[in-house]
Design an enzyme around this catalytic site. Structure first.
Site, PDB file in Angstrom:
ATOM      1  CB  CYS A   1      -0.927   0.007   1.205  1.00 41.04           C
ATOM      2  SG  CYS A   1      -1.814  -1.547   1.435  1.00 41.04           S
TER       3      CYS A   1
ATOM      4  CG  HIS B   1      -2.416   4.175   5.324  1.00 41.50           C
ATOM      5  ND1 HIS B   1      -2.263   4.098   3.953  1.00 41.50           N
ATOM      6  CD2 HIS B   1      -2.571   2.894   5.753  1.00 41.50           C
ATOM      7  CE1 HIS B   1      -2.326   2.837   3.569  1.00 41.50           C
ATOM      8  NE2 HIS B   1      -2.508   2.087   4.646  1.00 41.50           N
TER       9      HIS B   1
ATOM     10  CD  GLU C   1      -2.563   7.176   9.513  1.00 41.75           C
ATOM     11  OE1 GLU C   1      -2.106   8.026   8.721  1.00 41.75           O
ATOM     12  OE2 GLU C   1      -3.489   6.387   9.216  1.00 41.75           O
TER      13      GLU C   1
ATOM     14  CE  LYS D   1      -5.614   4.265   1.823  1.00 42.84           C
ATOM     15  NZ  LYS D   1      -4.802   5.446   2.246  1.00 42.84           N
TER      16      LYS D   1
ATOM     17  CG  HIS E   1      -6.433   0.715   0.712  1.00 42.74           C
ATOM     18  ND1 HIS E   1      -5.463   1.293  -0.078  1.00 42.74           N
ATOM     19  CD2 HIS E   1      -5.771   0.172   1.778  1.00 42.74           C
ATOM     20  CE1 HIS E   1      -4.287   1.115   0.476  1.00 42.74           C
ATOM     21  NE2 HIS E   1      -4.451   0.448   1.613  1.00 42.74           N
TER      22      HIS E   1
ATOM     23  CG  PHE F   1      -1.077  -5.912   4.104  1.00 40.76           C
ATOM     24  CD1 PHE F   1      -1.577  -5.206   5.181  1.00 40.76           C
ATOM     25  CD2 PHE F   1      -1.945  -6.745   3.417  1.00 40.76           C
ATOM     26  CE1 PHE F   1      -2.899  -5.318   5.581  1.00 40.76           C
ATOM     27  CE2 PHE F   1      -3.275  -6.870   3.796  1.00 40.76           C
ATOM     28  CZ  PHE F   1      -3.758  -6.155   4.879  1.00 40.76           C
TER      29      PHE F   1
END
Length: 420
Positions: free
Chosen positions: A171, A311, A322, A343, A348, A406
């Site tokens: 990502c 994110h 986060e 998002k 995403h 990831f």
């Protein structure tokens, strides 16, 4: 007040063009309009058979007529992710008004990030082989099935003859591609880089696998309410497709040709968690370091940041970690600036996410409007301005954009208003 500190003399890198293909629109104008309106691009999956899948919603690129954008031969051989990248790159190049010719082609690079690359083409090639045998497999399979196919198509379409390649860091792929392009220009390898990210993994395999891993939101009811970053009722991210591309130039090159400078790409940092394949480090050690190092790279501090494009995937662990990292690095300032996750509207887009969000950061600087986090009905921290539901007007000179993937990939970009 600008507290930026002196940095060693080096080439400044600026943005002179950008292009988007997203679930909200096929260009920058339509996507930006939807973002300001708080409109979601998430809906039922229509492009594949999804009735038996654990998750049947996604952020598809809807109504995309490839024949309106690309020649037939190019459209026929390219995977959707590469088509989106090429179309977004063409928009960015047109926006920049840059002409690539024999005098400058060798100084123009191409770097495209993708988490997964041409997954749909790979699946098609396997099906053809299984159903019809080896002779049915296209001789272009080795090209269209490669993760560098988007970068290759962009070089063929534009004539860019500098370094070209793909990069992959889940990502964080799009943000990393932009950050590494920044370094190419600073190092003098290129004067211009066409860069960004693209992905389209709305496939049966990927929806099944990610759904079985409980990473995706399977919320019942209205699909537009499924992506819920920083909301107490968040239950996973929504898979989406798209591309974001930028034209980066050295400041000297841009000024010499009279280009309109949209923003400066001031800082970048990348780190790794070295912790877990899918879970962020619980203490956010490496995400915090990425934030610190990106700001230091820009010669800035948290006091200079006016907006954070988070994110913000809508998963339990990501949003919690986060936010903790932002609070640890920004202190109480994180309560005085907007923090939103786009998002919530786009879903995403994996490798495209960080690139699209970098473009959004530049648009925020230019327009003074911060897109909302829709569906944030019960914020996990009421003291933070998540720009819930409705866009807000803010004077924004510096944007930080976070991308965490990831495998523990962390990338942070810092954009600021260009000042000569």
């Amino acid at each position: 007040m600008d507290s930026r500190s002196p940095v060693p003399a080096r080439r400044r890198v600026v943005i002179t063009g950008w292009g988007l293909v997203t679930p909200l629109g096929h260009d920058v104008a339509d996507t930006w309009e939807a973002l300001q309106a708080g409109r979601s691009g998430i809906g039922p999956v229509t492009q594949i058979e999804a009735a038996d899948l654990p998750v049947r919603i996604a952020g598809e690129v809807k109504g995309f007529d490839v024949s309106a954008h690309l020649p037939y031969k190019v459209a026929r051989r390219t995977d959707p992710y590469a088509r989106y990248a090429l179309v977004a790159a063409q928009e960015a190049l047109e926006h920049s008004k840059l002409t690539i010719d024999q005098q400058n082609a060798h100084r123009v690079g191409v770097l495209v990030g993708s988490g997964y690359g041409p997954m749909k083409s790979l699946a098609d090639h396997v099906r053809e082989l299984d159903a019809k045998g080896p002779r049915a497999v296209s001789p272009m399979a080795a090209v269209t099935g490669a993760i560098d196919s988007a970068a290759g198509e962009i070089t063929l379409a534009t004539g860019a003859m500098g370094p070209s390649r793909a990069s992959s860091s889940a990502c964080a792929s799009g943000a990393d591609a932009i950050g590494e392009s920044l370094r190419w220009i600073r190092a003098g390898v290129c004067d211009v880089v066409i860069t960004g990210g693209a992905d389209d993994i709305i496939t049966r395999v990927d929806l099944a696998g990610s759904g079985n891993a409980k990473a995706l939101s399977a919320r019942e009811g209205d699909p537009t309410e499924a992506s819920r970053p920083f909301d107490e009722d968040r239950a996973g991210f929504v898979m989406a497709a798209g591309a974001g591309m930028l034209v980066l130039e050295s400041q000297e090159h841009a000024l010499a040709r009279g280009a309109t400078i949209l923003a400066e790409l001031a800082g970048y940092a990348a780190t790794s968690d070295a912790y877990h394949w899918t879970a962020p480090h619980p203490e956010g050690v490496s995400t915090r370091r990425a934030i610190r190092e990106a700001l230091a790279d820009a010669g800035l501090t948290p006091a200079d940041v006016d907006y954070v494009n988070a994110h913000g995937t809508g998963t339990q662990l990501n949003d919690k970690t986060e936010l903790a990292s932002l609070r640890a690095e920004f202190g109480d300032r994180i309560e005085r600036i907007p923090v939103s996750s786009t998002k919530s509207m786009t879903g995403h887009m994996i490798g495209a996410a960080g690139a699209v969000e970098a473009v959004i950061g530049g648009l925020v600087i230019n327009h003074g409007v911060v897109p909302p986090t829709i569906n944030c009905h019960r914020p996990i921290d009421p003291s933070v301005n998540f720009v819930a539901h409705t866009a807000q007007r803010h004077q924004v000179d510096t944007v930080m954009s976070n991308s965490f993937g990831f495998g523990g990939h962390n990338a942070v970009l810092v954009l600021r208003r260009w000042l000569p």
